[in-house]
Design a protein around this motif. Sequence first.
Motif, short mmCIF file in Angstrom:
data_model
loop_
_atom_site.label_atom_id
_atom_site.label_comp_id
_atom_site.label_asym_id
_atom_site.label_seq_id
_atom_site.Cartn_x
_atom_site.Cartn_y
_atom_site.Cartn_z
N SER A 1 0.76 -1.05 -0.06
CA SER A 1 0.00 0.15 0.18
C SER A 1 0.92 1.27 -0.03
O SER A 1 0.59 2.18 -0.84
N ALA B 1 0.90 4.10 -2.90
CA ALA B 1 0.59 5.39 -2.56
C ALA B 1 1.72 6.56 -2.92
O ALA B 1 1.60 7.39 -3.58
N GLN C 1 1.68 9.42 -6.06
CA GLN C 1 2.29 10.73 -5.66
C GLN C 1 3.31 11.18 -6.55
O GLN C 1 3.45 12.31 -7.25
N ASP D 1 -0.16 13.17 1.61
CA ASP D 1 -0.63 12.02 2.14
C ASP D 1 -1.34 11.14 1.08
O ASP D 1 -2.72 11.70 0.74
N PHE D 2 -0.89 10.21 0.44
CA PHE D 2 -1.88 9.70 -0.71
C PHE D 2 -2.36 8.24 -0.59
O PHE D 2 -2.76 7.50 -1.33
N ASP D 3 -2.12 7.78 0.88
CA ASP D 3 -2.47 6.36 1.27
C ASP D 3 -3.99 6.31 1.02
O ASP D 3 -4.56 4.97 0.83
N THR D 4 -4.82 7.36 1.11
CA THR D 4 -6.40 7.37 0.97
C THR D 4 -6.96 7.38 -0.40
O THR D 4 -8.07 7.26 -0.66
N GLN E 1 -8.24 7.16 -3.92
CA GLN E 1 -8.72 6.02 -4.82
C GLN E 1 -9.36 6.46 -6.14
O GLN E 1 -9.93 7.45 -6.17
#
Length: 206
Positions: free
Chosen positions: A22, A26, A30, A128-131, A133
């Motif tokens: 993950s 991400a 980015q 922050d690109f973890d979320t 979608q």
Amino acid sequence: KTTGALTIPEKSQINFNKYKDSFKKAADLQIEFHNPLEKDRDTLSATNSTSSIEDVCEHGNTLYAVMSIDDGQTYEKYDNNDLRSHIEICKNLAEAIERYHKRGYLHLDINPDNILVLADSTMIKLFDFDTVQLMEDINNRKCRISYTEKFAPPELELVTRDRSYYSKIDQRTDIYMIGATLFYKLFDRTPYFSDKFPYQTWDYNE
């Protein structure tokens, strides 16, 4: 002799590898946002509003992101009380998020901790690109949704209990969180349930 490597218990190995994947995904996203293809540069470029990751390295069971250094602070720590500055920051935030939408993505975790305000300006960078979608994956329910609870609209808060709410997640979800972020900085609190009704008014002086 110790190597300094992170030791992962066998029972946690699957989850550990999942989160590593993950993180890499991400980071790749980015990089893609910061370095758009030439054909997309004029209409979809988010270079100036995206923190730069140059590479991801791995050592000792740990991932490291190689990033540029930007002089600034998170919007959470931004202490300028000038109303115009807050409006300009959130206008720049909205323009950055618009580029996500044009690419077919939603951010889904817009909050003051995920926004870098550059020093001596109202320009922002998202880091922050973890979320993030794809809207297509959300429509097909092929992704895991995560968010910051107090800044999230009802459809995000309810989707973990009722998957039918996936159909209600769209660009308006991000727009709500931009509004909640501005509200938080103006009134020093996140919106209450009663704040979410139409035609509400607030006294900024108080």
